[in-house]
Design a protein around this motif. Sequence first.
Motif, mmCIF file in Angstrom:
data_model
loop_
_atom_site.group_PDB
_atom_site.id
_atom_site.type_symbol
_atom_site.label_atom_id
_atom_site.label_comp_id
_atom_site.label_asym_id
_atom_site.label_seq_id
_atom_site.Cartn_x
_atom_site.Cartn_y
_atom_site.Cartn_z
ATOM 1 N N ARG A 268 -12.880 19.236 4.727
ATOM 2 C CA ARG A 268 -13.414 19.182 3.357
ATOM 3 C C ARG A 268 -12.331 18.725 2.379
ATOM 4 N N GLU A 269 -11.116 19.209 2.582
ATOM 5 C CA GLU A 269 -9.999 18.810 1.716
ATOM 6 C C GLU A 269 -9.764 17.301 1.814
ATOM 7 N N ILE A 270 -9.806 16.769 3.026
ATOM 8 C CA ILE A 270 -9.609 15.331 3.218
ATOM 9 C C ILE A 270 -10.733 14.551 2.547
ATOM 10 N N ASP A 271 -11.963 15.041 2.674
ATOM 11 C CA ASP A 271 -13.094 14.362 2.021
ATOM 12 C C ASP A 271 -12.935 14.338 0.504
ATOM 13 N N GLU A 272 -12.499 15.472 -0.062
ATOM 14 C CA GLU A 272 -12.298 15.538 -1.517
ATOM 15 C C GLU A 272 -11.201 14.576 -1.964
ATOM 16 N N ILE A 273 -10.112 14.533 -1.205
ATOM 17 C CA ILE A 273 -9.013 13.630 -1.549
ATOM 18 C C ILE A 273 -9.475 12.177 -1.451
ATOM 19 N N THR A 274 -10.263 11.875 -0.426
ATOM 20 C CA THR A 274 -10.772 10.515 -0.255
ATOM 21 C C THR A 274 -11.658 10.118 -1.440
ATOM 22 N N ASP A 275 -12.492 11.064 -1.900
ATOM 23 C CA ASP A 275 -13.332 10.787 -3.082
ATOM 24 C C ASP A 275 -12.472 10.526 -4.311
ATOM 25 N N ARG A 276 -11.423 11.334 -4.485
ATOM 26 C CA ARG A 276 -10.529 11.128 -5.623
ATOM 27 C C ARG A 276 -9.853 9.767 -5.548
ATOM 28 N N LEU A 277 -9.442 9.392 -4.342
ATOM 29 C CA LEU A 277 -8.798 8.093 -4.179
ATOM 30 C C LEU A 277 -9.755 6.959 -4.533
ATOM 31 N N GLY A 278 -11.012 7.103 -4.142
ATOM 32 C CA GLY A 278 -12.002 6.081 -4.455
ATOM 33 C C GLY A 278 -12.167 5.907 -5.955
ATOM 34 N N ALA A 279 -12.262 7.041 -6.672
ATOM 35 C CA ALA A 279 -12.401 6.977 -8.132
ATOM 36 C C ALA A 279 -11.153 6.390 -8.781
ATOM 37 N N MET A 280 -9.986 6.748 -8.276
ATOM 38 C CA MET A 280 -8.738 6.231 -8.830
ATOM 39 C C MET A 280 -8.614 4.728 -8.594
ATOM 40 N N ARG A 281 -9.016 4.274 -7.411
ATOM 41 C CA ARG A 281 -8.944 2.830 -7.126
ATOM 42 C C ARG A 281 -9.865 2.048 -8.068
ATOM 43 N N THR A 282 -11.051 2.619 -8.331
ATOM 44 C CA THR A 282 -11.971 1.959 -9.256
ATOM 45 C C THR A 282 -11.348 1.847 -10.642
ATOM 46 N N SER A 283 -10.735 2.937 -11.114
ATOM 47 C CA SER A 283 -10.093 2.942 -12.422
ATOM 48 C C SER A 283 -8.916 1.968 -12.461
ATOM 49 N N ILE A 284 -8.127 1.967 -11.395
ATOM 50 C CA ILE A 284 -6.959 1.074 -11.341
ATOM 51 C C ILE A 284 -7.400 -0.391 -11.321
ATOM 52 N N ASP A 285 -8.453 -0.690 -10.582
ATOM 53 C CA ASP A 285 -8.957 -2.072 -10.543
ATOM 54 C C ASP A 285 -9.409 -2.527 -11.931
ATOM 55 N N ALA A 286 -10.071 -1.608 -12.662
ATOM 56 C CA ALA A 286 -10.532 -1.954 -14.014
ATOM 57 C C ALA A 286 -9.336 -2.216 -14.927
ATOM 58 N N ARG A 287 -8.314 -1.389 -14.851
ATOM 59 C CA ARG A 287 -7.123 -1.589 -15.682
ATOM 60 C C ARG A 287 -6.372 -2.855 -15.273
ATOM 61 N N ARG A 288 -6.335 -3.123 -13.985
ATOM 62 C CA ARG A 288 -5.673 -4.343 -13.530
ATOM 63 C C ARG A 288 -6.363 -5.579 -14.115
ATOM 64 N N GLU A 289 -7.692 -5.553 -14.130
ATOM 65 C CA GLU A 289 -8.437 -6.678 -14.708
ATOM 66 C C GLU A 289 -8.153 -6.806 -16.204
ATOM 67 N N ALA A 290 -8.052 -5.669 -16.893
ATOM 68 C CA ALA A 290 -7.748 -5.706 -18.329
ATOM 69 C C ALA A 290 -6.360 -6.283 -18.580
ATOM 70 N N ILE A 291 -5.387 -5.895 -17.748
ATOM 71 C CA ILE A 291 -4.022 -6.410 -17.889
ATOM 72 C C ILE A 291 -3.988 -7.911 -17.626
ATOM 73 N N LEU A 292 -4.683 -8.350 -16.582
ATOM 74 C CA LEU A 292 -4.728 -9.785 -16.279
ATOM 75 C C LEU A 292 -5.369 -10.573 -17.420
ATOM 76 N N ALA A 293 -6.414 -9.984 -18.023
ATOM 77 C CA ALA A 293 -7.064 -10.650 -19.154
ATOM 78 C C ALA A 293 -6.091 -10.791 -20.325
ATOM 79 N N ARG A 294 -5.315 -9.725 -20.601
ATOM 80 C CA ARG A 294 -4.337 -9.796 -21.684
ATOM 81 C C ARG A 294 -3.254 -10.827 -21.373
ATOM 82 N N LEU A 295 -2.822 -10.894 -20.121
ATOM 83 C CA LEU A 295 -1.801 -11.869 -19.750
ATOM 84 C C LEU A 295 -2.320 -13.299 -19.903
ATOM 85 N N ARG A 296 -3.596 -13.500 -19.558
ATOM 86 C CA ARG A 296 -4.177 -14.832 -19.724
ATOM 87 C C ARG A 296 -4.199 -15.226 -21.205
#
Length: 199
Positions: free
Chosen positions: A40-68
């Motif tokens: 269960r602990e591994i499943d919870e951590i995996t869910d957190r990682l999924g949410a964090m990756r989504t957030s990081i991808d969104a911020r990465r796109e925002a940074i790339l847009a600003r750089l452009r």
Amino acid sequence: EAAEKKRESVLQGLQSLDERLVHHRQDHHEISKKLRQKDREIDEITDRLGAMRTSIDARREAILARLRVQYMEGRFGRVKALLTADSYSDFQRRGQYLSVVSHKDYELLETFRADMERMEQVERQRAEAEDRAAVVGRVVADDDVVELGAREVGQVQAAAVGAAVAAADRQVAPHRVAGIDVEHAVGGDHAHDGVGGVA
């Protein structure tokens, strides 16, 4: 008498084995419970990682847009924005706007960096949890082998009990008279309870 002692010894061994099996099953249950908790602990951590990756991808796109945008504006884009002001108040307004934009860009980069560090930390936590779960899983597997071995030993000891009883029957058979059964003969103390006694 020797056969009776052997029989008692084997029975004591069986009782000891039964007690060990009871303790083993209790330990096995606790270990299995811990393994489920780790899963269960591994499943919870995996869910957190999924949410964090989504957030990081969104911020990465925002940074790339600003750089452009900054690339399109050129090296002196901000200076040009200030120099094209129509008045001093316009210059101040543009300066404040650029300051806010610069601050937001800095916050975006810092948040992105912090998210990356948190994600790396969570990934390490998941790896450690998976390692601990693997250790617990090996313990469960080893316990299963131990229980199987104990059951095999129990079967061997049960067979030994049967052999001891058979040996006791053979020893007392020549001395039995009609009406005295095997249990009386093996019991020793009750051998005289039957009809006719022992010859």
